[in-house]
Scaffold this motif. Structure first.
Motif, PDB file in Angstrom:
ATOM      1  N   LYS A   1       0.640  -1.565   0.251  1.00 37.12           N
ATOM      2  CA  LYS A   1       0.470  -0.322  -0.047  1.00 37.12           C
ATOM      3  C   LYS A   1       0.560   1.190  -0.032  1.00 37.12           C
ATOM      4  O   LYS A   1      -0.029   2.322  -0.214  1.00 37.12           O
ATOM      5  CB  LYS A   1      -1.098  -0.376   1.437  1.00 37.12           C
ATOM      6  N   ASP A   2       2.556   0.726   0.395  1.00 37.64           N
ATOM      7  CA  ASP A   2       2.932   2.301   0.268  1.00 37.64           C
ATOM      8  C   ASP A   2       3.193   2.270  -1.141  1.00 37.64           C
ATOM      9  O   ASP A   2       4.573   3.151  -1.518  1.00 37.64           O
ATOM     10  CB  ASP A   2       3.864   2.393   1.448  1.00 37.64           C
ATOM     11  N   GLU A   3       3.327   2.046  -2.215  1.00 34.54           N
ATOM     12  CA  GLU A   3       4.037   1.304  -3.147  1.00 34.54           C
ATOM     13  C   GLU A   3       3.716   2.720  -3.996  1.00 34.54           C
ATOM     14  O   GLU A   3       3.426   3.542  -3.740  1.00 34.54           O
ATOM     15  CB  GLU A   3       3.067   0.621  -4.744  1.00 34.54           C
ATOM     16  N   GLU A   4       5.175   3.246  -4.920  1.00 32.62           N
ATOM     17  CA  GLU A   4       5.318   4.323  -5.825  1.00 32.62           C
ATOM     18  C   GLU A   4       6.207   5.205  -4.262  1.00 32.62           C
ATOM     19  O   GLU A   4       6.362   6.123  -4.496  1.00 32.62           O
ATOM     20  CB  GLU A   4       4.411   5.375  -6.217  1.00 32.62           C
ATOM     21  N   SER A   5       6.556   4.879  -3.063  1.00 31.32           N
ATOM     22  CA  SER A   5       6.512   6.648  -1.604  1.00 31.32           C
ATOM     23  C   SER A   5       8.264   5.681  -2.134  1.00 31.32           C
ATOM     24  O   SER A   5       8.275   4.573  -1.467  1.00 31.32           O
ATOM     25  CB  SER A   5       5.470   6.111  -0.864  1.00 31.32           C
ATOM     26  N   TYR A   6       9.112   6.425  -1.125  1.00 32.57           N
ATOM     27  CA  TYR A   6       9.850   6.399  -0.456  1.00 32.57           C
ATOM     28  C   TYR A   6      10.518   6.369   0.867  1.00 32.57           C
ATOM     29  O   TYR A   6       9.406   6.882   1.595  1.00 32.57           O
ATOM     30  CB  TYR A   6      11.081   7.621  -0.960  1.00 32.57           C
ATOM     31  N   ALA A   7      11.419   5.497   1.295  1.00 30.31           N
ATOM     32  CA  ALA A   7      11.961   5.340   2.614  1.00 30.31           C
ATOM     33  C   ALA A   7      13.379   4.989   2.612  1.00 30.31           C
ATOM     34  O   ALA A   7      13.912   5.142   1.474  1.00 30.31           O
ATOM     35  CB  ALA A   7      10.887   4.059   2.744  1.00 30.31           C
ATOM     36  N   VAL A   8      13.803   5.189   4.221  1.00 35.89           N
ATOM     37  CA  VAL A   8      14.447   4.670   4.647  1.00 35.89           C
ATOM     38  C   VAL A   8      15.198   3.466   5.492  1.00 35.89           C
ATOM     39  O   VAL A   8      14.568   3.057   6.135  1.00 35.89           O
ATOM     40  CB  VAL A   8      15.429   5.835   5.159  1.00 35.89           C
ATOM     41  N   ILE A   9      16.216   2.625   4.834  1.00 36.38           N
ATOM     42  CA  ILE A   9      15.751   1.153   5.489  1.00 36.38           C
ATOM     43  C   ILE A   9      16.851   1.680   6.699  1.00 36.38           C
ATOM     44  O   ILE A   9      17.795   2.445   7.004  1.00 36.38           O
ATOM     45  CB  ILE A   9      17.295   0.585   4.449  1.00 36.38           C
ATOM     46  N   ILE A  10      16.293   1.479   7.501  1.00 35.09           N
ATOM     47  CA  ILE A  10      16.729   1.439   9.388  1.00 35.09           C
ATOM     48  C   ILE A  10      17.380   0.874  10.055  1.00 35.09           C
ATOM     49  O   ILE A  10      17.521  -0.439  11.079  1.00 35.09           O
ATOM     50  CB  ILE A  10      15.532   2.547  10.307  1.00 35.09           C
ATOM     51  N   GLY A  11      16.783  -0.780   9.272  1.00 32.16           N
ATOM     52  CA  GLY A  11      17.462  -1.904   9.508  1.00 32.16           C
ATOM     53  C   GLY A  11      17.338  -3.389   8.624  1.00 32.16           C
ATOM     54  O   GLY A  11      16.374  -3.401   7.765  1.00 32.16           O
ATOM     55  N   ILE A  12      18.773  -4.251   8.928  1.00 32.69           N
ATOM     56  CA  ILE A  12      18.977  -5.376   8.459  1.00 32.69           C
ATOM     57  C   ILE A  12      18.878  -6.024   8.860  1.00 32.69           C
ATOM     58  O   ILE A  12      19.400  -6.394   9.715  1.00 32.69           O
ATOM     59  CB  ILE A  12      20.319  -5.352   7.593  1.00 32.69           C
ATOM     60  N   ILE A  13      17.072  -7.843   8.785  1.00 28.28           N
ATOM     61  CA  ILE A  13      16.991  -8.686   9.388  1.00 28.28           C
ATOM     62  C   ILE A  13      17.892  -9.580   8.863  1.00 28.28           C
ATOM     63  O   ILE A  13      18.314 -10.363   9.298  1.00 28.28           O
ATOM     64  CB  ILE A  13      15.643  -8.870   9.569  1.00 28.28           C
TER      65      ILE A  13
ATOM     66  N   GLN B   1      11.954  14.251   2.165  1.00 27.21           N
ATOM     67  CA  GLN B   1      11.810  15.038   1.143  1.00 27.21           C
ATOM     68  C   GLN B   1      13.016  16.112   0.585  1.00 27.21           C
ATOM     69  O   GLN B   1      12.535  15.780  -0.747  1.00 27.21           O
ATOM     70  CB  GLN B   1      11.038  16.355   1.928  1.00 27.21           C
ATOM     71  N   LYS B   2      14.332  15.846   0.479  1.00 27.28           N
ATOM     72  CA  LYS B   2      15.336  16.266   0.379  1.00 27.28           C
ATOM     73  C   LYS B   2      15.288  15.098  -1.300  1.00 27.28           C
ATOM     74  O   LYS B   2      15.943  15.822  -2.318  1.00 27.28           O
ATOM     75  CB  LYS B   2      16.338  16.900   1.181  1.00 27.28           C
ATOM     76  N   PHE B   3      15.960  13.722  -0.679  1.00 23.92           N
ATOM     77  CA  PHE B   3      16.071  12.889  -1.937  1.00 23.92           C
ATOM     78  C   PHE B   3      15.235  12.852  -3.331  1.00 23.92           C
ATOM     79  O   PHE B   3      15.831  12.808  -3.799  1.00 23.92           O
ATOM     80  CB  PHE B   3      15.445  11.836  -1.187  1.00 23.92           C
ATOM     81  N   ALA B   4      13.909  13.316  -2.189  1.00 28.91           N
ATOM     82  CA  ALA B   4      12.684  12.891  -3.988  1.00 28.91           C
ATOM     83  C   ALA B   4      12.319  13.956  -4.073  1.00 28.91           C
ATOM     84  O   ALA B   4      12.291  14.302  -5.640  1.00 28.91           O
ATOM     85  CB  ALA B   4      11.007  12.857  -3.303  1.00 28.91           C
ATOM     86  N   TYR B   5      12.626  15.318  -4.031  1.00 28.10           N
ATOM     87  CA  TYR B   5      13.671  16.785  -4.738  1.00 28.10           C
ATOM     88  C   TYR B   5      14.432  16.604  -5.757  1.00 28.10           C
ATOM     89  O   TYR B   5      14.401  16.961  -6.662  1.00 28.10           O
ATOM     90  CB  TYR B   5      13.131  18.071  -3.792  1.00 28.10           C
ATOM     91  N   ALA B   6      15.278  16.055  -5.285  1.00 27.09           N
ATOM     92  CA  ALA B   6      16.610  16.458  -5.593  1.00 27.09           C
ATOM     93  C   ALA B   6      16.496  15.554  -7.211  1.00 27.09           C
ATOM     94  O   ALA B   6      16.361  15.757  -7.897  1.00 27.09           O
ATOM     95  CB  ALA B   6      17.775  15.549  -5.121  1.00 27.09           C
ATOM     96  N   LYS B   7      15.247  13.918  -7.044  1.00 24.78           N
ATOM     97  CA  LYS B   7      15.575  13.497  -7.826  1.00 24.78           C
ATOM     98  C   LYS B   7      13.827  13.991  -9.334  1.00 24.78           C
ATOM     99  O   LYS B   7      13.784  13.654  -9.875  1.00 24.78           O
ATOM    100  CB  LYS B   7      14.736  12.039  -7.935  1.00 24.78           C
ATOM    101  N   GLY B   8      13.477  15.111  -8.311  1.00 28.44           N
ATOM    102  CA  GLY B   8      12.727  16.088  -9.403  1.00 28.44           C
ATOM    103  C   GLY B   8      11.115  15.344  -8.731  1.00 28.44           C
ATOM    104  O   GLY B   8      11.033  14.757 -10.392  1.00 28.44           O
ATOM    105  N   GLU B   9      10.792  14.496  -8.359  1.00 30.64           N
ATOM    106  CA  GLU B   9       9.989  13.816  -7.864  1.00 30.64           C
ATOM    107  C   GLU B   9       8.866  14.965  -6.854  1.00 30.64           C
ATOM    108  O   GLU B   9       9.172  15.275  -6.117  1.00 30.64           O
ATOM    109  CB  GLU B   9       9.576  12.672  -7.769  1.00 30.64           C
TER     110      GLU B   9
END
Length: 93
Positions: free
Chosen positions: A17-29, A85-93
């Motif tokens: 349901k979060d398709e097409e959105s950006y996130a950050v990896i905060i943990g690796i299982i 937000q900064k990352f998405a903006y830099a990508k022009g999205e």
């Protein structure tokens, strides 16, 4: 670029349901699963467990998030929102 996910790395969600959105990896299982958060719907305290196959790993890694996690073991939701937000903006999205 390392094909394995890294802490602080930006990802684009391809499934769910979060398709097409950006996130950050905060943990690796393990090799297959990571924990992601965006500071918004997915807070640091309740990250989403995602299959790496359902994520598009971005070539960028947020030093702010990485440093914060190394220093204190956590990162604020505001910081997550800010770097995404900064990352998405830099990508022009």
């Amino acid at each position: 670029m390392d094909a394995r996910p890294q802490i602080g790395q930006f990802v684009k969600v391809l499934r769910g349901k979060d398709e097409e959105s950006y996130a950050v990896i905060i943990g690796i299982i393990d090799d297959k699963f990571v924990l992601i958060a965006d500071g918004n719907k997915r807070r640091f305290d309740s990250p989403k467990k995602k299959n790496v196959l359902h994520l598009e790993l971005q070539p960028a890694i947020s030093q702010e998030v990485t440093n914060s996690l190394q220093d204190s073991g956590r990162v604020t939701n505001a910081k997550l929102r800010y770097v995404i937000q900064k990352f998405a903006y830099a990508k022009g999205e």
